[in-house]
Each structure stands twice: as structure tokens, then as C-alpha cells.
Scaffold this motif. Structure first.
Motif, short mmCIF file in Angstrom:
data_model
loop_
_atom_site.label_atom_id
_atom_site.label_comp_id
_atom_site.label_asym_id
_atom_site.label_seq_id
_atom_site.Cartn_x
_atom_site.Cartn_y
_atom_site.Cartn_z
N ALA A 455 0.85 -1.19 0.00
CA ALA A 455 0.00 0.00 0.00
C ALA A 455 0.89 1.24 0.00
CB ALA A 455 -0.90 -0.01 1.22
N TYR A 456 0.45 2.27 -0.70
CA TYR A 456 1.22 3.51 -0.79
C TYR A 456 1.17 4.24 0.55
CZ TYR A 456 1.57 3.04 -5.88
OH TYR A 456 1.87 2.61 -7.15
N PRO A 834 18.48 9.46 -2.45
CA PRO A 834 17.69 10.46 -1.71
C PRO A 834 16.71 9.89 -0.69
CG PRO A 834 17.88 11.10 -3.99
CD PRO A 834 18.51 9.74 -3.89
N ASP A 835 16.10 8.75 -0.97
CA ASP A 835 15.16 8.20 -0.01
C ASP A 835 15.70 6.95 0.69
OD1 ASP A 835 15.08 6.90 -2.42
OD2 ASP A 835 12.91 6.65 -2.48
N ILE A 922 14.68 6.46 -5.13
CA ILE A 922 14.68 5.04 -5.49
C ILE A 922 13.27 4.45 -5.44
CG2 ILE A 922 15.50 2.77 -4.77
CD1 ILE A 922 17.67 4.41 -6.13
N GLY A 923 12.57 4.68 -4.36
CA GLY A 923 11.22 4.13 -4.24
C GLY A 923 11.20 2.62 -4.22
N PRO A 929 4.94 1.50 -4.52
CA PRO A 929 5.01 2.90 -4.93
C PRO A 929 6.40 3.30 -5.40
CG PRO A 929 4.97 2.75 -2.53
CD PRO A 929 4.78 1.35 -3.05
N GLY A 930 6.46 4.25 -6.32
CA GLY A 930 7.72 4.88 -6.69
C GLY A 930 8.14 5.82 -5.57
N PRO A 931 9.20 6.62 -5.83
CA PRO A 931 9.63 7.55 -4.78
C PRO A 931 8.53 8.56 -4.48
CG PRO A 931 11.12 7.63 -6.69
CD PRO A 931 10.02 6.69 -7.04
N LEU A 932 8.46 9.01 -3.25
CA LEU A 932 7.55 10.09 -2.90
C LEU A 932 7.97 11.34 -3.66
CD1 LEU A 932 7.24 9.45 0.93
CD2 LEU A 932 5.40 9.26 -0.76
N PRO A 933 7.02 12.24 -3.97
CA PRO A 933 7.34 13.42 -4.79
C PRO A 933 8.54 14.21 -4.27
CG PRO A 933 4.99 13.25 -4.43
CD PRO A 933 5.61 12.14 -3.64
#
Ligand code: IPT
Length: 952
Positions: A455-456, A834-835, A922-923, A929-933
Motif C-alpha cells: 500500500a502507498y 535520496p530516499d 529510489i522508491g 510505490p515509486g519515490p515520494l514526490p
């Protein structure tokens, strides 16, 4: 007219015949047992009925057969080859029929009884795991057959045993009706892959028993009751307990939790046998909409664990199982979901002993039916229900005496249906002391917890706030993510953001990263092989390599990140005020097992350190602790605190000094990097010199800095897409890895617009863009020097219509291939993006180009070090303004991109260095989900500088 053949059982939906009822799995203190593991004779046939069953007759000569070790999978032992599919069945779907091509392994073992084996008594023959269907003969007598690969099956054999020359014959079919229930995302690996044991069953011996050991956290008392099929006595010396079976006794005890795995040794003694008990007192309850143990809600910091060994497949030895548990404990993991089948029972013993919460999952998945909208799904077809109930019972009966097991899971990805309801009902009836989980039961009709996968963040937050709707029952239930953070290749990104949600909303009781280990198979050609490497006609490639450990159990950066994100102690400070808040994030224990220390770094070098005294904090409590004064000579340099929580003494899983948690806080910021432009560009002889550097006069290309040759310096936006960049085809949001390639970001062209030698700068103007597209990056390189140092300022301005973020933004340059050693001041020791920066520790690091590489089984972008202030490599010192992402490798990003296996990467004569101003997040889009905005690297005007100088 149809004829029933000798192989009809293979396609029978029934679980088997001739097998004893399921019961607890235990090792007797005094009844004899004989391991039948070892070398067996082996014959492989292409079909189930290629050979008759005469091999089972005593006297059969198998002298010319091959030999294989048991436990094992014959496809990993030189006979046939493994097949990897995720969702698809690797055979036509026509349940319960299986293909005619059905690899069948005949196994033969002749054994003598030990001299002291009690004569004429009962005995059972136990198989702990055979994939997928076995028929068994002892001394020529057909005992029966069974399915249910990762579950135990026993036969009564006492009456057939002889002192010597017993002939045990086992015919194993790769495909059976049972295969339809075993469509887990993993290699299909036939064989007798767990132990085979002959167990003497003395008259009056223990048969089955159920240890009920609850804990009353208000009174501090445990209540023990051991139900046993055969009456006897239960003693627990440390508790002074001596009672009959079936009789409850309440005594003061220390409870069992994953943080305090207190086990009491006891004995169940019947007339004919003594069985050791390891009793852990705990009470699992659903209370106030939360999963509570001993009155406290849990925060599950879990992983999904498949059984895996790169050479042995799912035939794990006990050292490997212990290594898994130790690695989990050392990385702050407190929970494991046994995806997607009950593990070897010894693994659960280790979870009891060392402390892990376990979601024990049944051997059930029918995912492939999703392809036909779940039509004919066995879990919704009454004919299959006995097989489902058999699986549920074999799991629960085998594992019911493990305190670590707190939830039963019906299985994975099997859609919905009456069969699942029947399983849940049976389990609830049999064991009221645990909760039932199944992710596919979206409204929790049959289950006690609400569970989702992938889940996102936004949805998880809504669930946390109870704004997710759902029916009434579900809204009252606790939530966890049974799978999230898909650890395929580089990543998972964004797990710190999930953890923040878990810690904010009570209803969110944590989650389980997918998954523990890459299922790569050690292979001469490829290093580690994945799907398709064995010529499978249908396969899912490297989707089988999505773990926090590499196949050889080396922790990946993803595990190091997770370890940091789920630390049981949190440090918070703004650094400057000289205090730090220490927070106990454990659910049960105070911090008395930990020692604390502080240190102070100036420009990454530790100047002072000492112990930090932290009050004994109860779970959830925090306290502000004063740090000493930073050393006086720190002024002028970048100054930071590092605080650490360490194991104060050796524990069962970690050595004294092992770092459990850490934090870093800045005291004084980094001084600005300044190069006053004083030197002028000097043209001459096809070259332009500027301070220590020389350039090609026509192209403006950098050639040398002092004595160091530099090639190919230019703007770089490409990174070898990660599995998470590429995304899974079922992910509905944009998959940028695909789009980047479509747009041609891997083949950017560099147009030279001008080379301008000014008074104090050399300026090179370019436009960087892919063929066939109108969008590009106007890029200006401005070189200045103070005579000894060389400054490069890169200005980038997007042109045209950029609809995608950039993979990366920075420069690349080539250095001679002889370069190896690398030193830097920045984030380390491992990679970060970054994440995924949580575990990036600011300091001075010393490594080599080769060691900077992260060996993802399928090569992809890797190895970037975050927040780098300066790096030294190949005689150059490079300072960044601002800090930069540093990576260096012996191949280009394009070569990395082209490689399918690590063995495709061969060092060239250049070391390619990337100095990046930005990296895209990276997400977890390889499944999720992909990376958060906020981790996007949008194409936007940017300016960044590097100062180059020669090292001494
Ligand atoms: C989910 C499966 O439960 C798991 O076994 C594994 O395949 C994982 O995905 C991805 O690696 S199912 C997925 C379609 C959400």
C-alpha cells in the motif's frame, strides 16, 4: 472407459493416504531416532510412469544409479534444472491435471537399525518436507503417498522394520495436484529437501501435546497447562512446577517476548517417554483494536523470509537458519513472516530462543488463477477443502508449541473462497491463543487483523487515521503491512517515511519488508543465476532477487538502511544547544542493556569521545541528556556530535559494543568553499592552460589537472535504471525508468556552442539533448583558478518540455584505470540515495573503487555516497559546493546498464567518476510505490561547483 493407473494419486486433490494424523514436532529425550539424511541412490525419469515400482522391492540392484545427498533438490544436484516463475504456473492450468512431462525422482536408501534400537516396537518414519508429491515404500510395502511440500508427514513403520537391510524407497514427482496450491513466487525445486527421520515410538510414549502458557501482565503470573494425548506429568524445575497433564498451574514467571525471550525448561513425562519442553509464557490478544502481547501493543519491524541458500535452495542446514536469526536480531528486526509456508521447524526453535515474533504462514498460494479472474480457484472449490484443512492442521499441530508464533496465516495470494473460511474456522477452533491473518481477506471476514501489501504511504496514512472505509468489522481491527518495501536491487526507498507513519498512528502496527534474501543460485557462468538462466520457457527474470541480503547472506545497503530506520533507541537534537533527547522505542524493555557514548567530529575526524549517561528509560519514555562542551579548537571546522547506543554486554545474538542505534547532530556548519579567480586562461599550442589545468583549445575539454590525465568530463544524467526505476508492469503510475529510455536519456548528445577564454575564466557552452526530442539541457561549464586550485561551476538550464524527472544530474570524468584507493569525507560507509539516506553516517572513509561497488545480482545503478564534502581519488582532491553524490566505477553507466549479470562487468582502462548534484529517488516500484514526490529530481535550473586540486 478410463483406467485408473498406478499414478492417479498424483492428480488426486486429496492430500494423501496412509499418513498418520498431524501432531506436535519434538525431539524426544529418550526415544531412539535415526536420521536417514545422507547419500541416497537416485534415478530421474521424465514422466511419472516411465518406470514401474520394482525399485521398491528388496533386492533391487540400484548399483548403477546416481547418488544425491538428502535433504536436497535434484535440480540443484546436477539432474535437470530449476524453473522460476512468480505468478504463472509453469504448466497448463487445468486443475488438478498436471503435464505428462513430470520429472520424477526415485530415491532409494538401504539402512540398518543401530544395535541398541529397541526390538519389535512402534516406529514412525517422518518426512519434514518433500516437493511436491511422494510415494513411499518400506521393505517392499507400499506405505502411501502425500502432498503438502513444506509440511511434515509420518507413516507408522514399526511392524516393517528389520535389524538390517531395510529398503526405503521414495518416488517424488515434481508436479502434482498439490502444485496448484503451491504457486509461491520462488523457484520450483523438487526433491526431498528436509530431513528424513526414523523415530522409535516407545509403548506409553508421548503422542501429541499442546503447551498452553499464558501470562497475566497485571499479576506477573503465568498459567501453564499441557494437554497431552497420553497422560503424564509436567515438571518445570525453575518454577517448582510438577503437575499432571491437563492440570493448570499458575506461578510467578518472567514473560516471553521477542525482546525478552525467557524460556523455561520443562519435561513432559509419560509412562514411556520424556520430552523436553521449552516454555515461553505470553498472552496474545486483540484488545482496543490492537494486537497486544502481555498487555502491550506491538510494533512489528519485520521481514518476509523464504528459506534460501544459494547452493542448497530450500534445504537449509541449521547453521544457516541460525545465521538468519542472528542477522535479523543484529539488524534490529523483531518479526518474521514465514512467507509463504511453514519453515523448517528448527527455525521456529531459534525464534523462541533468540526472540522474534512470528507470523507462521501455511503452505498455500494459488496466485496463477488470477490470470483467469480466479475461475476454478481451488480455495473456492469444496473438492479441495480437505487438502486445505490438512495443510492448516499440519502447520498448526506441528508448530503450536512455539511461543514465538503469535499469528497463523492461511497462506498468500490465493484469492478468496470457502476453503479459506474453513481453514480459518478450524484454526480458530483449535487454537484460541493466537490470531489469524490472511491478506487476501480484504474485509477481514475470517481474519483478526487487517493486512495489506505494498500500500502507498498515503493509503497507509488514511488507514492509520481510520479513514479507509471498509466494513464495520475491519474498521475496528489493527493493521500491518504483510509486505512492503520491495527490496529488489537498489532499494527499497521510502521505508523511513513508512516508519514515521507506523510510529504516529497506533492502528499501524508495522510491517514486513519484502523480502529477506535474494534467491540467486550460485553459478559459474553468472555468479548468481536468476529466472531464465536455465533456459526456462516461461520465467520472471530477476524478480526472484528481491532481498535485503545478497544470495550469499552479505547484507545489502537496504538491510543497513532498515536497521537504522527501525532502531529501538531514537536520538533527537538540534546539536547546537548541547543536549540530546534519548527515546526508548522498545515495546517491553528499558534501556539497561545498553551503554551510551558520545563523540565529537571536526571535519569528520573524531577529536573527543566519552561515555554518555542516560537514565533507565521505560518503553516509550524519553529524557534530555546534556552533551559535553565541544572541544575549543573545533571552531572553524565543520563540527558534529555522534551518539551511540551499544550492547553493554554480550547477548545471545550480539557482542558487547555492537551498535544498536546512533544519531548525528551538527554543531557548526561547514565553512564555505572559496576559490578566488585570479589566474587567466592562457592559449597556446592547441591547448589552453588555466592554473594547474590544461584544456583542448578547440573543444574546451579538460585534459589534465597538474600531472593527472582526465578524459571525457561532461554533464551526465543517465544512471543504469534500477529495478525500482523500471517498475513492475502492473504498477499503474508512471514508470520513469521505462520513460527515460524511451526519451533517450541514455544517449544524450553534447553539442558544443562556444569556447570562451575570458579574463579570469574559461567558459564552455553546450546543449545536451537526445536525438529525436526537443527537450534538452543548456549547460555551461565555467572554469576558474587561483593558480593552484581549479574551480568548475556547472550551470544547467532545462530547455523544451521536460515531462520526466532526471535520473541523475552531475558530471562524469575519466581517470586512468590504475586508480583504486578512494578517501572521502561525507556519508558512508555504504551507498545512499535520496530516499535511502538514513544509514549514511557522516565521517571520513577510506575504500577502493572495487569496494565502492554494491554487487546487485542484476547490475544497476549503485554505490553512490551521499553528502560528500570532498573526495580524493587518483591524485585529485575534489571539493563540492554544495555537497555532492560520489561514485566511481571501472565501467561506464552505459556498460553497467547493458550488463545482465555481474560477470558481464569487466574493468576497462578508465575509472569513471560521477560527481552528482542530484539523484532521483529510489522508491519501491518494482512492486509498490515509486519515490515520494519530495525525492524527485525534476529538471530545473541548477548550479553547482567543484574545486579540483592535486593531492600531496
Ligand atoms: C507479492 C507476493 O505475495 C510475494 O510472494 C512476492 O511475489 C511479491 O509480491 C513480489 O516480490 S504479490 C504482488 C503481485 C503484489
Amino acid at each position: 472407459m478410463s483406467i485408473r493407473t498406478a499414478t492417479d494419486y498424483i492428480e488426486d486433490v486429496a492430500p494423501g493416504s496412509g499418513v498418520l494424523p498431524p501432531r506436535a514436532w519434538y525431539a524426544s529425550s529418550d526415544a531412539a531416532s535415526l536420521s536417514l539424511n545422507g547419500r541416497w541412490r537416485f534415478r530421474l525419469s521424465a514422466t511419472a510412469d516411465a518406470e514401474d515400482d520394482s525399485f521398491a522391492e528388496p533386492g533391487f540392484d540400484a548399483g548403477n544409479w546416481a547418488e544425491v545427498p538428502v535433504p536436497g533438490h535434484w535440480v540443484l544436484q546436477g539432474h535437470g534444472s530449476p524453473v522460476y516463475t512468480n505468478v504463472h504456473y509453469p504448466f497448463p492450468v487445468d486443475p488438478p491435471r498436471v503435464p505428462t512431462e513430470n520429472p520424477t525422482g526415485d530415491h532409494l536408501r538401504v539402512f540398518d537399525l543401530p544395535e541398541d534400537w529397541p526390538p519389535d516396537d512402534a516406529a514412525v518414519l517422518r518426512f519434514d518436507g518433500v516437493e511436491s508429491c511422494a510415494r513411499v515404500w518400506l521393505n517392499g510395502t507400499d506405505l502411501g503417498e502425500f502432498k503438502g511440500s513444506r509440511l511434515p508427514h509420518e507413516f507408522a513403520v514399526g511392524h516393517l522394520l528389520r535389524p538390517a537391510g531395510n529398503v526405503l524407497a521414495v518416488r517424488v514427482h515434481q508436479w502434482s495436484a498439490g502444485s496448484y496450491l503451491e504457486d509461491q513466487d520462488q523457484w520450483w525445486l523438487p526433491g526431498i529437501f528436509r530431513d528424513v527421520t526414523l523415530l522409535h515410538r516407545p509403548a506409553g510414549g508421548v503422542l501429541d501435546f499442546f503447551v498452553h502458557a499464558s501470562y497475566d501482565h497485571v499479576r506477573g503470573e503465568g498459567t501453564l497447562k499441557v494437554d497431552s494425548d497420553v497422560e503424564g506429568r509436567v515438571t518445570v524445575p525453575a518454577l517448582g512446577v510438577d503437575v499432571s497433564t491437563g492440570e493448570p498451574v499458575t506461578v510467578p514467571v518472567e514473560p516471553w517476548t521477542a525482546e525478552t525471550p525467557t524460556l523455561y525448561d520443562g519435561v513432559l513425562a509419560t509412562e514411556g517417554e520424556r520430552v523436553p519442553l521449552r516454555i515461553g509464557f505470553r498472552t496474545v490478544a486483540l484488545e482496543d483494536g490492537l494486537i497486544k502481547v502481555n498487555g502491550k501493543p506491538l510494533l512489528l519491524k519485520g521481514v518476509n523470509r523464504h528459506e534460501w541458500h544459494p547452493e542448497k535452495g530450500r534445504a537449509l542446514d541449521s547453521e544457516t537458519m541460525r545465521e538468519d536469526v542472528l542477522l535479523m536480531k543484529r539488524h534490529n528486526i523483531n518479526a518474521v513472516r514465514t512467507s509463504h509456508y511453514p519453515p523448517h521447524p528448527a527455525f521456529l526453535g531459534l525464534c523462541d530462543e533468540l526472540g522474534l515474533w512470528v507470523v507462521d504462514e501455511c503452505d498455500l498460494e494459488t496466485h496463477g488463477f488470477v490470470e483467469q479472474a480466479w475461475r476454478d480457484n481451488p480455495v473456492d472449490d469444496d473438492r479441495w477443502t480437505p487438502a486445505l484443512l490438512d495443510r492448516a492442521a499440519r502447520m498448526v499441530e506441528r508448530d503450536k508449541n512455539h511461543p514465538s508464533v503469535i499469528l497463523w496465516s492461511l497462506g498468500n495470494e490465493a484469492g478468496t473462497g470457502r476453503g479459506l473460511t474453513a481453514m480459518a474456522e478450524w484454526i480458530h477452533g483449535r487454537d484460541t491463543s493466537r490470531l489469524v491473518h490472511y491478506e487476501g481477506d480484504i474485509n477481514c471476514r475470517d481474519t483478526d487483523v487487517y493486512s495489506r501489501m505494498y500500500a502507498y504511504h498515503g493509503e497507509v496514512e488514511r488507514i492509520g487515521r481510520r479513514l479507509d472505509g471498509g466494513d464495520h468489522k475491519r474498521r475496528e481491527l489493527p493493521f500491518f503491512l504483510c509486505e512492503y518495501g520491495h527490496a529488489m536491487g537498489n532499494g527499497p526507498g521510502g521505508i523511513a517515511d513508512y516508519q514515521r507513519l507506523f510510529e504516529t498512528h497506533d492502528r499501524l502496527q508495522g510491517g514486513f519488508i519484502w523480502e529477506w534474501i535474494d534467491h540467486g543460485i550460485r553459478d559459474e557462468r553468472y555468479g548468481f543465476a536468476y529466472g531464465g538462466d536455465f533456459g526456462e520457457e516461461l520465467h520472471d527474470g530477476n524478480f526472484v532477487c528481491d532481498g535485503l541480503l545478497f544470495p550469499d547472506r552479505t547484507p545489502s545497503p537496504g538491510l543497513v538502511e532498515y536497521q537504522k530506520v527501525i532502531e529501538p533507541v531514537r536520538f533527537e537534537s538540534d546539536g547546537a544547544d548541547g543536549t540530546v533527547r534519548v527515546r526508548n522505542m522498545y515495546d517491553f524493555v528499558d534501556l539497561s542493556a545498553l551503554a551510551f557514548e558520545w563523540s565529537c567530529q571536526v571535519d569528520g575526524e573524531t577529536l573527543e569521545s566519552g561515555p554518555l549517561s542516560v537514565p533507565v528509560l521505560a518503553p516509550g519514555e524519553s529524557a534530555v541528556v546534556k552533551l559535553p562542551q565541544p572541544p575549543p579548537d573545533a571552531r572553524g571546522g565543520e563540527t558534529q556530535w555522534t551518539v551511540r547506543a551499544l550492547l553493554a554486554a554480550d547477548t545471545a545474538w550480539g557482542a558487547q559494543g555492537h551498535t544498536v542505534a546512533w544519531g548525528q547532530f551538527r554543531v557548526w556548519a561547514r565553512p564555505a568553499v572559496r576559490v578566488a579567480p585570479s589566474a587567466a586562461p592562457v592559449p597556446g599550442d592547441g591547448r589552453i592552460t588555466l592554473g594547474p589545468a590544461s584544456f583542448d583549445a578547440r573543444t574546451g575539454a579538460l585534459r589534465t589537472i597538474g600531472g593527472v590525465d582526465v578524459t571525457g568530463l561532461h554533464l551526465d544524467v543517465w544512471r543504469a535504471p534500477t529495478d525500482n526505476d523500471m517498475g513492475a508492469e502492473w504498477q499503474s503510475d508512471v514508470r520513469y525508468g521505462q520513460l527515460w529510455r524511451e526519451l533517450g536519456l541514455h544517449r544524450m548528445r553534447h553539442r558544443l556552442d562556444a569556447v570562451e577564454a575570458g579574463d579570469d575564466a574559461l567558459t564552455v557552452r553546450t546543449r545536451v539533448a537526445p536525438a529525436a526530442r526537443e527537450m534538452g539541457l543548456a549547460t555551461v561549464y565555467r572554469w576558474t583558478s587561483d593558480g593552484t586550485r581549479l574551480n568548475l561551476t556547472v550551470s544547467v538550464a532545462p530547455r523544451g518540455n521536460w515531462t520526466v524527472p532526471l535520473p541523475r544530474l552531475g558530471i562524469r570524468l575519466g581517470l586512468p584505470g590504475s586508480v583504486n584507493r578512494v578517501r572521502w569525507f561525507g556519508g558512508g560507509p555504504g551507498e545512499a540515495y535520496p530516499d535511502t539516506t538514513s544509514a549514511s553516517l557522516l565521517g571520513r572513509w577510506d575504500s577502493t573503487v572495487d569496494e565502492l561497488q554494491t554487487p546487485y545480482v542484476r547490475p544497476q545503478e549503485n554505490g553512490a555516497r551521499a553528502d560528500v564534502r570532498w573526495a580524493e581519488i587518483g591524485g585529485l582532491r575534489i571539493e563540492g559546493d554544495p555537497e555532492f553524490w560520489f561514485s566511481a566505477r571501472r565501467w561506464t553507466n552505459e556498460q553497467l546498464d547493458a550488463a545482465a549479470h555481474l560477470t558481464d562487468l569487466t574493468p576497462g582502462d578508465t575509472v569513471w567518476v560521477n560527481l552528482d548534484h542530484g539523484q532521483h529517488g529510489i522508491g519501491s516500484q518494482s512492486c509498490g510505490p515509486g519515490p515520494l514526490p519530495r525525492y524527485f529530481l525534476w529538471a530545473a535550473p541548477a548550479e553547482f561547483s567543484f574545486v579540483f586540486s592535486e593531492t600531496g
